[in-house]
Design an enzyme around this catalytic site. Sequence first.
Site, PDB file in Angstrom:
ATOM      1  N   HIS A  82      44.869  43.433  50.043  1.00 18.01           N
ATOM      2  CA  HIS A  82      44.046  43.237  50.568  1.00 18.01           C
ATOM      3  C   HIS A  82      42.515  44.140  49.782  1.00 18.01           C
ATOM      4  O   HIS A  82      43.149  45.501  49.474  1.00 18.01           O
ATOM      5  CB  HIS A  82      43.023  43.464  51.524  1.00 18.01           C
ATOM      6  CG  HIS A  82      44.454  42.644  53.099  1.00 18.01           C
ATOM      7  ND1 HIS A  82      44.114  40.912  52.959  1.00 18.01           N
ATOM      8  CD2 HIS A  82      44.922  43.094  53.500  1.00 18.01           C
ATOM      9  CE1 HIS A  82      45.119  40.872  53.934  1.00 18.01           C
ATOM     10  NE2 HIS A  82      45.793  41.985  53.903  1.00 18.01           N
ATOM     11  N   ASP A  91      44.322  35.585  47.880  1.00 19.14           N
ATOM     12  CA  ASP A  91      43.688  36.466  47.359  1.00 19.14           C
ATOM     13  C   ASP A  91      42.041  34.940  47.335  1.00 19.14           C
ATOM     14  O   ASP A  91      41.257  35.270  46.063  1.00 19.14           O
ATOM     15  CB  ASP A  91      43.827  36.266  45.875  1.00 19.14           C
ATOM     16  CG  ASP A  91      44.794  36.354  45.151  1.00 19.14           C
ATOM     17  OD1 ASP A  91      45.248  37.536  45.913  1.00 19.14           O
ATOM     18  OD2 ASP A  91      46.092  36.492  44.736  1.00 19.14           O
TER      19      ASP A  91
END
Length: 489
Positions: A62, A34
């Site tokens: 994503h 992340d």
Amino acid sequence: MTSVSCSATSHVSHQPSSRTEGYADVLVGLQYGDEGKAKIIDALAPGYDVIARFNGGANAGHTIDTPRGRVALRQLPSGVFHPCAELYIGSGCAINPWKLAEEIEQIREMGVSLEGRLRISARAAIVQPHHMALDRTASHTIGTTGNGIGPCYADRALRVRNDTRVNLMLGDLLSNETETIASMRQVFTRMINAEGGTSPWMAEMSDLLLGLPRVAQTLREYIAPDRSWLANRVANGARVLFEGAQSILLDVVDGSQPYVTSSHTVPAYAYVGGDLPPKYHRRTIGVAKAIVSRVGRGPFPSELGGERSAQYCDEASQSRRGAADELKQHLPDSLLQSSDPFDVGTALRMLTGEYGTGTGRPRRIGMLDLAQLREVIKAHAIDCVYLNKVDCLTHYVHSTYQGVPVRVHREALSHDATPDVLIYPGLTERSIALGREGTLDAAMQGFIDFVERHAGAPLAGIGLGPERASLMALSVHHPVPHAAVEEHG
Ligand code: IMP
């Protein structure tokens, strides 16, 4: 001035054996996932011909901001919105065919064509219903995402259980659909029978199997039966950007067991899971985040609030408490004033939106850890780094820290390798605003120098906001291995 560029448009130091050959760069996250890799790939994509994935599956999330709004992708490579980029999903991935077909439909509905652009290795493993059921049942031990990725890779290594093949690949589904689906059903049924004949997931999994022929139909045109597809493209000049899923600190071997993902996330694996000979490697690009986060359990040396934060986030994710619940309970600006690092961590999570893309769970928050980054950069010979969320550091200025707390190894300055926390002063909202307009003021330049010195690698860019335009590219002034040397005015 002599400088080194980490962009795809610079000259190549790797000497191809023929002039027409291409090369590959590998982009990986340097922390716990992340870090905003998709945003960087989105920015770099125009310099490459193929964006390829080599590991993981629907456990990745994503988020990309596009002119058409924010899109969350799970299995398609992040270059999908660049119409000239071809996309490849390598044999090292664990594919959830239902979710992948859904993602393809979603992209098509947005008017983006994938025809002739997307190739998926026929040897990529299929995440089967029993993998998902197993992972959901046991997800709390490690804090997995519950997508069945671990059991899928375990079955790939196991190959056969009770005389039934358990590693099924996309190629199996397309070449022998009826038998492959029957085999999945058999393994799932056996698992349920062994557990007393019931499962909370029975109806859902049965529906998935019934829908699989339609899913296979959607995927069929994209499957590459030829194992050399990518190698042939590069031999003929293609420039590849490998996109790592999860991140180095979550590698199944290199990370801290058992609190890791089940695939190899280190850059060297790109050439195994991405189906390309390593001779084409050019350089390794790292992505890190200034507000460090981790989801799931496991060590996190710079965590604000330490064990309390780990426990709080664990309980919150099990009881499915997310952003809305925290907002109802707390005012982030007053939490920032607290002398308790746990409160500051909570405030930063709220102010910077650190909640899981796929799961919505609150992420554990830590201070920028340059000591840890330095080790990772050294171990994997990272050539340059993009640092995201630098703008978010200014929240610290309004906290009791009155500056940015940063974990460093003193060895960056002397021979003392003890990690230590420094307060970095002077990074202001004004520096960030100027940076967004393309001006590096002395405070921002000072911060960049400080990070480079302590991390041991040049910064190729800094993220100053979520929008595409807020990524500031930097000239890289250090002679790093494998990178190309260019002259700039
Ligand atoms: P799994 O990959 O679902 O098996 O989960 C194993 C560990 O990796 C857990 O701590 C997850 O939270 C973490 N993890 C998996 N995928 C991601 C990701 O994309 N970002 C951040 N953490 C992840």
